[in-house]
Design a protein around this motif. Structure first.
Motif, PDB file in Angstrom:
ATOM      1  N   GLN A 120       0.830  -1.204   0.000  1.00  0.00           N
ATOM      2  CA  GLN A 120       0.000   0.000   0.000  1.00  0.00           C
ATOM      3  C   GLN A 120       0.867   1.258   0.000  1.00  0.00           C
ATOM      4  OE1 GLN A 120      -3.229  -0.014  -0.548  1.00  0.00           O
ATOM      5  NE2 GLN A 120      -3.223   2.210  -0.599  1.00  0.00           N
ATOM      6  N   ASP A 121       1.975   1.240   0.732  1.00  0.00           N
ATOM      7  CA  ASP A 121       2.896   2.385   0.735  1.00  0.00           C
ATOM      8  C   ASP A 121       3.468   2.617  -0.661  1.00  0.00           C
ATOM      9  OD1 ASP A 121       2.489   2.534   3.461  1.00  0.00           O
ATOM     10  OD2 ASP A 121       4.360   1.505   3.967  1.00  0.00           O
ATOM     11  N   ILE A 147       2.133   1.787  -3.533  1.00  0.00           N
ATOM     12  CA  ILE A 147       1.068   2.283  -4.416  1.00  0.00           C
ATOM     13  C   ILE A 147       0.838   3.769  -4.188  1.00  0.00           C
ATOM     14  CG2 ILE A 147      -1.411   2.126  -4.887  1.00  0.00           C
ATOM     15  CD1 ILE A 147      -1.130  -0.916  -4.265  1.00  0.00           C
ATOM     16  N   VAL A 148       0.832   4.205  -2.939  1.00  0.00           N
ATOM     17  CA  VAL A 148       0.618   5.631  -2.631  1.00  0.00           C
ATOM     18  C   VAL A 148       1.760   6.479  -3.190  1.00  0.00           C
ATOM     19  CG1 VAL A 148       0.519   7.293  -0.729  1.00  0.00           C
ATOM     20  CG2 VAL A 148      -0.833   5.200  -0.619  1.00  0.00           C
ATOM     21  N   PRO A 187      -4.237   6.768  -5.452  1.00  0.00           N
ATOM     22  CA  PRO A 187      -4.136   5.314  -5.316  1.00  0.00           C
ATOM     23  C   PRO A 187      -5.367   4.587  -5.861  1.00  0.00           C
ATOM     24  CG  PRO A 187      -3.421   6.371  -3.297  1.00  0.00           C
ATOM     25  CD  PRO A 187      -3.988   7.443  -4.170  1.00  0.00           C
ATOM     26  N   GLU A 188      -6.537   5.202  -5.722  1.00  0.00           N
ATOM     27  CA  GLU A 188      -7.759   4.587  -6.237  1.00  0.00           C
ATOM     28  C   GLU A 188      -7.702   4.449  -7.752  1.00  0.00           C
ATOM     29  OE1 GLU A 188      -7.803   7.268  -4.113  1.00  0.00           O
ATOM     30  OE2 GLU A 188      -8.221   6.057  -2.325  1.00  0.00           O
ATOM     31  N   ARG A 201      -2.835  -8.802  -6.227  1.00  0.00           N
ATOM     32  CA  ARG A 201      -2.923  -7.601  -5.377  1.00  0.00           C
ATOM     33  C   ARG A 201      -3.478  -6.404  -6.143  1.00  0.00           C
ATOM     34  NH1 ARG A 201      -4.000  -3.897  -3.054  1.00  0.00           N
ATOM     35  NH2 ARG A 201      -3.099  -2.967  -1.201  1.00  0.00           N
TER      36      ARG A 201
END
Length: 108
Positions: A41-42, A44-45, A55-56, A92
Motif C-alpha cells: 500500500q505504501d 502504491i501511494v 491510489p484509487e 494484489r
C-alpha cells in the motif's frame, strides 16, 4: 510518461539513501530488530503521487495514461522491493499475472 514516473521513483530523496542519511544500528536489547519491510500500500501511494494520480485510480480499471503509468511503476517497484511473483502482484492489483510481466520486466 512511465519513464518520467520511474525516473522520479528512483530519484525520490526519501527512497534513495544518500551520504546525508545516517543509518543507526539496531538497539542492543533487540539483536533481531530489522527495518520495517515495504508495504504494498505504501508503494502504491508513492507511485500514484509521483505520477500525479490517486491510489484509487492506480488500482482501478482505468486505462487513462496517468493511471496506467502509476500502476506500471507500482508493479515494478513491488516486484523489485518485495520479490513477489507476477501472479501475486497481479492478484494484489486485481489483474492477471500476464499484465504484470511487461511493467516488471521493463528496464528501470
Amino acid at each position: 510518461m512511465a519513464r518520467e514516473c520511474r525516473a522520479r521513483w528512483y530519484a525520490a530523496p526519501s527512497l534513495v539513501p544518500g551520504p546525508e542519511v545516517q543509518v543507526l544500528p539496531p538497539p542492543v536489547c533487540t539483536p533481531t530488530a530489522r527495518p520495517r519491510p515495504w508495504l504494498v500500500q505504501d508503494i502504491i501511494v508513492v507511485a500514484a503521487g509521483l505520477c500525479g494520480t490517486t491510489p484509487e485510480m492506480t488500482l482501478g480499471e482505468t486505462r487513462a495514461h496517468k493511471g496506467v503509468d502509476a500502476r506500471h511503476v507500482a508493479m515494478a517497484a513491488v516486484s523489485r522491493l518485495t520479490g513477489w511473483s507476477s501472479s501475486r502482484i497481479g492478484w494484489r492489483f486485481g489483474r492477471d499475472h500476464s499484465s504484470c510481466i511487461h511493467p516488471c520486466a521493463a528496464p528501470g
